[in-house]
Design an enzyme around this catalytic site. Sequence first.
Site, PDB file in Angstrom:
ATOM      1  N   GLY A 271      47.906  22.262 -61.685  1.00  0.00           N
ATOM      2  CA  GLY A 271      47.623  21.321 -62.764  1.00  0.00           C
ATOM      3  C   GLY A 271      48.545  20.123 -62.825  1.00  0.00           C
ATOM      4  O   GLY A 271      48.665  19.495 -63.879  1.00  0.00           O
TER       5      GLY A 271
ATOM      6  N   ASN B 154      48.138  17.151 -61.566  1.00  0.00           N
ATOM      7  CA  ASN B 154      47.380  15.950 -61.910  1.00  0.00           C
ATOM      8  C   ASN B 154      46.887  15.987 -63.355  1.00  0.00           C
ATOM      9  O   ASN B 154      46.748  14.943 -63.992  1.00  0.00           O
ATOM     10  CB  ASN B 154      46.218  15.745 -60.941  1.00  0.00           C
ATOM     11  CG  ASN B 154      46.641  14.995 -59.695  1.00  0.00           C
ATOM     12  OD1 ASN B 154      47.164  13.887 -59.766  1.00  0.00           O
ATOM     13  ND2 ASN B 154      46.437  15.609 -58.531  1.00  0.00           N
TER      14      ASN B 154
ATOM     15  N   MET C 122      38.725  23.923 -57.160  1.00  0.00           N
ATOM     16  CA  MET C 122      38.327  24.415 -55.843  1.00  0.00           C
ATOM     17  C   MET C 122      36.942  25.070 -55.855  1.00  0.00           C
ATOM     18  O   MET C 122      36.756  26.173 -55.337  1.00  0.00           O
ATOM     19  CB  MET C 122      39.384  25.385 -55.308  1.00  0.00           C
ATOM     20  CG  MET C 122      40.772  24.788 -55.218  1.00  0.00           C
ATOM     21  SD  MET C 122      40.842  23.294 -54.196  1.00  0.00           S
ATOM     22  CE  MET C 122      40.558  23.998 -52.578  1.00  0.00           C
ATOM     23  N   ARG C 123      35.989  24.375 -56.460  1.00  0.00           N
ATOM     24  CA  ARG C 123      34.602  24.840 -56.447  1.00  0.00           C
ATOM     25  C   ARG C 123      33.706  23.658 -56.091  1.00  0.00           C
ATOM     26  O   ARG C 123      33.953  22.531 -56.512  1.00  0.00           O
ATOM     27  CB  ARG C 123      34.164  25.407 -57.810  1.00  0.00           C
ATOM     28  CG  ARG C 123      35.028  26.515 -58.343  1.00  0.00           C
ATOM     29  CD  ARG C 123      35.091  27.714 -57.445  1.00  0.00           C
ATOM     30  NE  ARG C 123      33.774  28.298 -57.212  1.00  0.00           N
ATOM     31  CZ  ARG C 123      33.544  29.255 -56.305  1.00  0.00           C
ATOM     32  NH1 ARG C 123      34.533  29.707 -55.553  1.00  0.00           N
ATOM     33  NH2 ARG C 123      32.336  29.753 -56.157  1.00  0.00           N
TER      34      ARG C 123
ATOM     35  N   ASN D  67      36.813  12.651 -58.933  1.00  0.00           N
ATOM     36  CA  ASN D  67      37.664  13.622 -58.243  1.00  0.00           C
ATOM     37  C   ASN D  67      38.772  12.879 -57.510  1.00  0.00           C
ATOM     38  O   ASN D  67      38.605  11.716 -57.117  1.00  0.00           O
ATOM     39  CB  ASN D  67      36.832  14.423 -57.240  1.00  0.00           C
ATOM     40  CG  ASN D  67      37.661  15.444 -56.468  1.00  0.00           C
ATOM     41  OD1 ASN D  67      38.385  16.244 -57.058  1.00  0.00           O
ATOM     42  ND2 ASN D  67      37.574  15.425 -55.148  1.00  0.00           N
TER      43      ASN D  67
ATOM     44  N   HIS E 282      41.222  13.207 -54.060  1.00  0.00           N
ATOM     45  CA  HIS E 282      41.297  13.906 -52.771  1.00  0.00           C
ATOM     46  C   HIS E 282      42.521  13.387 -52.022  1.00  0.00           C
ATOM     47  O   HIS E 282      42.779  12.183 -52.014  1.00  0.00           O
ATOM     48  CB  HIS E 282      40.024  13.630 -51.959  1.00  0.00           C
ATOM     49  CG  HIS E 282      39.998  14.353 -50.652  1.00  0.00           C
ATOM     50  ND1 HIS E 282      39.697  15.701 -50.550  1.00  0.00           N
ATOM     51  CD2 HIS E 282      40.240  13.921 -49.388  1.00  0.00           C
ATOM     52  CE1 HIS E 282      39.745  16.064 -49.277  1.00  0.00           C
ATOM     53  NE2 HIS E 282      40.079  15.008 -48.559  1.00  0.00           N
TER      54      HIS E 282
ATOM     55  N   ASP F 164      33.150  15.201 -50.813  1.00  0.00           N
ATOM     56  CA  ASP F 164      34.154  14.154 -50.582  1.00  0.00           C
ATOM     57  C   ASP F 164      33.544  12.876 -49.999  1.00  0.00           C
ATOM     58  O   ASP F 164      34.165  12.193 -49.175  1.00  0.00           O
ATOM     59  CB  ASP F 164      35.264  14.679 -49.650  1.00  0.00           C
ATOM     60  CG  ASP F 164      36.043  15.824 -50.263  1.00  0.00           C
ATOM     61  OD1 ASP F 164      36.153  15.875 -51.501  1.00  0.00           O
ATOM     62  OD2 ASP F 164      36.543  16.677 -49.507  1.00  0.00           O
TER      63      ASP F 164
ATOM     64  N   GLU G 145      49.312  10.503 -55.897  1.00  0.00           N
ATOM     65  CA  GLU G 145      48.194  11.013 -56.692  1.00  0.00           C
ATOM     66  C   GLU G 145      48.490  10.880 -58.181  1.00  0.00           C
ATOM     67  O   GLU G 145      47.630  10.461 -58.972  1.00  0.00           O
ATOM     68  CB  GLU G 145      47.932  12.481 -56.359  1.00  0.00           C
ATOM     69  CG  GLU G 145      47.335  12.742 -54.993  1.00  0.00           C
ATOM     70  CD  GLU G 145      47.057  14.225 -54.773  1.00  0.00           C
ATOM     71  OE1 GLU G 145      46.558  14.882 -55.710  1.00  0.00           O
ATOM     72  OE2 GLU G 145      47.364  14.728 -53.668  1.00  0.00           O
TER      73      GLU G 145
END
Length: 204
Positions: free
Chosen positions: A15, A17, A93-94, A110, A112, A148, A177
């Site tokens: 967590g 981010n 992670m889904r 999202n 990446h 992605d 990030e």
Amino acid sequence: MVSRVRTAVLISGRGSNLRALADAARAPDYPAEIVLAISNRGEAPGLEIAQEFGIPAKVIPHAKYDSREAFDAAVDGGLHAANVSLVCEAGFMRIHSDWFVKRWEGRLINIHPSLLPAFPGIRVHKQALDAGVKISGCTVHFVVSELDSGPIIAQAAVPVLPGDTPETLAARVLIEEHRLYPEALKLVASGQVKLENGRAVSTA
């Protein structure tokens, strides 16, 4: 008083981010308000960060559901119950079902840890080192059905140094990030960047 966009963050792990976004959202003029954190893992350390910031948190274990669609329906229900308008994935992670992505089209983003379209998927930093690139980085993008592959909102570059390992590169990318994601969320929540005809379009 400035009206702020009600935003949820989806997490699966530490967590960090989520912390960066929640910290940015403390500013009264920030255009997004973090009103919910959802994790698919009850043991995710990020849930403690949500508690620290006073953000309501919900655990929806994916293993309880017999299909991706059923799990996404539960997530969707949680988002709507909290009157969420914008969703940030942060180490979630889904992979979503197509209907969920369509339902949240233009309102689902999202981060990446590579300069997409290079190195999608997992083991990103190993991919970058194996390819011998000199520059890596991170990307915030709108989520589409293809993994992605969504339109890019913002990117930050990070040099690859001699002797880097996946772990040392990941640590430097993570710093960027934490800087980039709040900036990108600000662009989307304020309406300065929108998804139009499959592209991220600046309205500023």
